[in-house]
Design a protein around this motif. Sequence first.
Motif, PDB file in Angstrom:
ATOM      1  N   ASN A 491       0.844  -1.208   0.000  1.00 31.38           N
ATOM      2  CA  ASN A 491       0.000   0.000   0.000  1.00 31.38           C
ATOM      3  C   ASN A 491       0.874   1.252   0.000  1.00 31.38           C
ATOM      4  OD1 ASN A 491      -2.367  -1.420   0.023  1.00 31.38           O
ATOM      5  ND2 ASN A 491      -2.680  -1.252   2.241  1.00 31.38           N
ATOM      6  N   LYS A 492       0.419   2.271  -0.702  1.00 35.95           N
ATOM      7  CA  LYS A 492       1.113   3.567  -0.684  1.00 35.95           C
ATOM      8  C   LYS A 492       0.410   4.513   0.291  1.00 35.95           C
ATOM      9  CE  LYS A 492       0.756   4.332  -5.103  1.00 35.95           C
ATOM     10  NZ  LYS A 492       0.894   4.998  -6.426  1.00 35.95           N
ATOM     11  N   PRO A 493       1.175   5.237   1.106  1.00 35.68           N
ATOM     12  CA  PRO A 493       0.541   6.187   2.039  1.00 35.68           C
ATOM     13  C   PRO A 493      -0.207   7.281   1.274  1.00 35.68           C
ATOM     14  CG  PRO A 493       2.859   5.843   2.564  1.00 35.68           C
ATOM     15  CD  PRO A 493       2.638   5.232   1.219  1.00 35.68           C
ATOM     16  N   ILE A 494      -1.200   7.816   1.950  1.00 34.09           N
ATOM     17  CA  ILE A 494      -1.950   8.957   1.403  1.00 34.09           C
ATOM     18  C   ILE A 494      -1.638  10.160   2.286  1.00 34.09           C
ATOM     19  CG2 ILE A 494      -4.244   9.875   0.917  1.00 34.09           C
ATOM     20  CD1 ILE A 494      -5.225   7.009   0.528  1.00 34.09           C
ATOM     21  N   ASP A 495      -1.043  11.189   1.680  1.00 32.81           N
ATOM     22  CA  ASP A 495      -0.640  12.402   2.407  1.00 32.81           C
ATOM     23  C   ASP A 495       0.334  12.077   3.532  1.00 32.81           C
ATOM     24  OD1 ASP A 495      -3.998  13.674   2.125  1.00 32.81           O
ATOM     25  OD2 ASP A 495      -2.294  13.966   0.751  1.00 32.81           O
ATOM     26  N   HIS A 496       1.254  11.172   3.232  1.00 33.85           N
ATOM     27  CA  HIS A 496       2.284  10.768   4.200  1.00 33.85           C
ATOM     28  C   HIS A 496       1.692  10.201   5.493  1.00 33.85           C
ATOM     29  CE1 HIS A 496       5.650  12.438   1.926  1.00 33.85           C
ATOM     30  NE2 HIS A 496       4.846  13.456   1.618  1.00 33.85           N
ATOM     31  N   LYS A 497       0.528   9.600   5.370  1.00 34.09           N
ATOM     32  CA  LYS A 497      -0.108   8.967   6.544  1.00 34.09           C
ATOM     33  C   LYS A 497      -0.647   7.581   6.149  1.00 34.09           C
ATOM     34  CE  LYS A 497      -1.621  13.197   8.853  1.00 34.09           C
ATOM     35  NZ  LYS A 497      -2.793  13.929   9.396  1.00 34.09           N
ATOM     36  N   MET A 498      -0.579   6.668   7.127  1.00 37.39           N
ATOM     37  CA  MET A 498      -1.166   5.342   6.914  1.00 37.39           C
ATOM     38  C   MET A 498      -1.588   4.773   8.267  1.00 37.39           C
ATOM     39  SD  MET A 498       0.384   1.871   5.149  1.00 37.39           S
ATOM     40  CE  MET A 498       0.564   2.620   3.547  1.00 37.39           C
ATOM     41  N   GLU A 499      -2.821   4.261   8.311  1.00 39.90           N
ATOM     42  CA  GLU A 499      -3.349   3.679   9.547  1.00 39.90           C
ATOM     43  C   GLU A 499      -3.481   2.151   9.410  1.00 39.90           C
ATOM     44  OE1 GLU A 499      -6.216   7.203  11.406  1.00 39.90           O
ATOM     45  OE2 GLU A 499      -7.103   5.467  10.377  1.00 39.90           O
ATOM     46  N   PHE A 500      -3.245   1.518  10.552  1.00 38.15           N
ATOM     47  CA  PHE A 500      -3.488   0.070  10.655  1.00 38.15           C
ATOM     48  C   PHE A 500      -4.470  -0.137  11.803  1.00 38.15           C
ATOM     49  CE2 PHE A 500      -0.281  -1.406   7.759  1.00 38.15           C
ATOM     50  CZ  PHE A 500       0.655  -0.389   7.746  1.00 38.15           C
ATOM     51  N   ILE A 501      -5.617  -0.691  11.473  1.00 37.60           N
ATOM     52  CA  ILE A 501      -6.665  -0.934  12.475  1.00 37.60           C
ATOM     53  C   ILE A 501      -6.784  -2.430  12.716  1.00 37.60           C
ATOM     54  CG2 ILE A 501      -9.099  -0.617  13.054  1.00 37.60           C
ATOM     55  CD1 ILE A 501      -9.118   1.753  11.066  1.00 37.60           C
ATOM     56  N   VAL A 502      -6.594  -2.835  13.966  1.00 36.77           N
ATOM     57  CA  VAL A 502      -6.698  -4.250  14.345  1.00 36.77           C
ATOM     58  C   VAL A 502      -7.952  -4.420  15.185  1.00 36.77           C
ATOM     59  CG1 VAL A 502      -5.601  -6.228  15.449  1.00 36.77           C
ATOM     60  CG2 VAL A 502      -4.195  -4.468  14.326  1.00 36.77           C
ATOM     61  N   ASP A 503      -8.914  -5.185  14.689  1.00 37.74           N
ATOM     62  CA  ASP A 503     -10.180  -5.401  15.377  1.00 37.74           C
ATOM     63  C   ASP A 503     -10.333  -6.897  15.695  1.00 37.74           C
ATOM     64  OD1 ASP A 503     -13.613  -4.279  14.709  1.00 37.74           O
ATOM     65  OD2 ASP A 503     -12.580  -4.903  16.559  1.00 37.74           O
ATOM     66  N   PHE A 504     -11.276  -7.181  16.615  1.00 46.77           N
ATOM     67  CA  PHE A 504     -11.474  -8.572  17.048  1.00 46.77           C
ATOM     68  C   PHE A 504     -12.962  -8.850  17.212  1.00 46.77           C
ATOM     69  CE2 PHE A 504     -10.247 -12.529  18.913  1.00 46.77           C
ATOM     70  CZ  PHE A 504     -11.146 -12.796  19.937  1.00 46.77           C
ATOM     71  N   GLU A 505     -13.409  -9.994  16.665  1.00 48.73           N
ATOM     72  CA  GLU A 505     -14.796 -10.440  16.822  1.00 48.73           C
ATOM     73  C   GLU A 505     -14.794 -11.852  17.393  1.00 48.73           C
ATOM     74  OE1 GLU A 505     -16.808 -10.256  13.113  1.00 48.73           O
ATOM     75  OE2 GLU A 505     -16.498  -8.090  12.837  1.00 48.73           O
ATOM     76  N   GLU A 506     -15.830 -12.170  18.163  1.00 47.18           N
ATOM     77  CA  GLU A 506     -15.904 -13.506  18.780  1.00 47.18           C
ATOM     78  C   GLU A 506     -17.349 -13.952  18.885  1.00 47.18           C
ATOM     79  OE1 GLU A 506     -13.998 -15.939  22.548  1.00 47.18           O
ATOM     80  OE2 GLU A 506     -14.065 -13.744  22.604  1.00 47.18           O
TER      81      GLU A 506
END
Length: 574
Positions: A491-506
């Motif tokens: 992935n290429k950053p957008i506006d020098h920003k990149m987020e990683f979201i880690v979610d959990f379901e059970e």
Amino acid sequence: MNSLSKINTIWLILFYISFLILALYNGFNYFNKSVIESGFDYIDFKVKIGDDESWRWSDFQADSLLISLPKEKGVDLWWIRTKINLDKTLGPNEKYGLKVSTSGAHDLYFNGHYIGSNGITTGGPGSGIAKIYQFYVIPDSLATIGVHQIALRISSKGIYKLHYPEILPDEYGNLTRKPLILALFIHFLAGIFLFLFLYFIIQAPSSETKRQFLTFSFLCLGLLLLLVFEYLKFYYQYSYTFHVFRVELISYLTLFVAILLPIYLLFHYNFSKKRWLILIGLILLAFAFVLSPGYDERAYYFIFISFFSALAIVGRAIILEKERHYLIFTGVLCCSICLFIYFDLTLFLGFGIFSLIITFHYLNESIQEKKEYQASLLKAKRLEVELLKMKLQPHFLMNTLTSLIDIIEGDRHQAKAFVISLSKLFDIINEISSNVSIPLSKELDLCKEHLKIMSYRKNVQYSLITKSLNPSEQIPPAVLLTILENGLVHNKPIDHKMEFIVDFEETDTFKKYIVFSSGKTRHLNKEIEDGIGNRYIKARLNEFYQEGNWEFITQKEEPDGWFTKIKIAKNGAL
């Protein structure tokens, strides 16, 4: 030969000599008994060829009495008298009864009084044909405590050989119930032999020990058929003429079983010179077939030769210290008990125990093979993991050191922070590298330090956002890190920003980790799936959760970003 083998050889030789002497002695005594034994006392017996109604009366003093049966065949009429002692006091609703089995039709007299008949004894069509045995109720007026005379008028027309009758007195209910109780036991044994035959015949084609499985399955089939024909009288009241055919068939089935038992053991232990050993056994069985005077004697010596050969084969295995030889020796020894205690019933009981021991042996082997197979798979997966780790770590280290050189030349303060983050990263990697699983909190620390380093390297603001996570949950090490690494690469950053979201379901059946990487996708799905990183993730998931218990999905998210999902089953495969 070591000392243990010498000791085994000595005690086996002594055992075989004792077994040979005792079995032959017991067989000789068994087949030389003049009277069929029962739980009651036979005082005497007398035999007369020809018809004489006077023989029915207890006060008749007969002349020219025979003390043994004549050798004549197909005697039209003959009488036999004996005395029994009724010494049991029965309850108010109980009656004495008799179970009588003769070689032909008969009329039964108790103290001279006619009790009943089995078949026709008076001549004409059907004379001599009767059921193999019959039950009779003795009238209360005659069944008193003391000695009583039994007289049988027997027609053995068409019968090849005369036999002493079997006369068994007891309470009538006991007489009729005993066959039913025995039949229950026979059904149980028959079920075992049928199940084992079907199981091993089905397993044989796919088994590495195909000859063993086939031989053992046919051995169980032979025992099943032998059991059915031996106890056919519980289900079908056949005539004595059919009885002759039945015992002839039983003789051949006994020979079939006697041949298969030692052959199976030869295959089981894979001894050399099997053909010569089988030939010797067949010659001994042929001698027993020719020289034995009757069906019972023939069956006894068939089984004797078979068991002695089987014990010799297992004894050889003991001397050579083959695997599980004592267990199988115990099974054959259980079968051999029939040569000393009530031949018919203990023969099937012994074979039942032997069959269960052999089945246990194969099941245990199967479990061990499965464990070894699983261990080999685990080892292979572990090797794959280590290989992938070797591919990943130099790649990361090379890129990081290159970036460090660039940072040092530009900003020494930033270089110091970079080195501290790198040191923390390697501390965590060193701590978790040999683990199959680590706490989720440790994995998240690893990811944060990695993103700090990448922020220095790429001059991009990387951030990690977590939702609904349990820090103590165990996961395979560096799995989330590798997913983040994939996001950084593809992935290429957008506006020098990149987020990683880690979610959990059970839920009750599964738990799921969802990782979203923001940014603009550089490559296609196929390239993502075939990368080293994803192969590492799958190898780690296989190692920790086992194959079939997880799903790994990675796909492009419209319009930008990438989703990675790891779904893990809680109970059983997905």
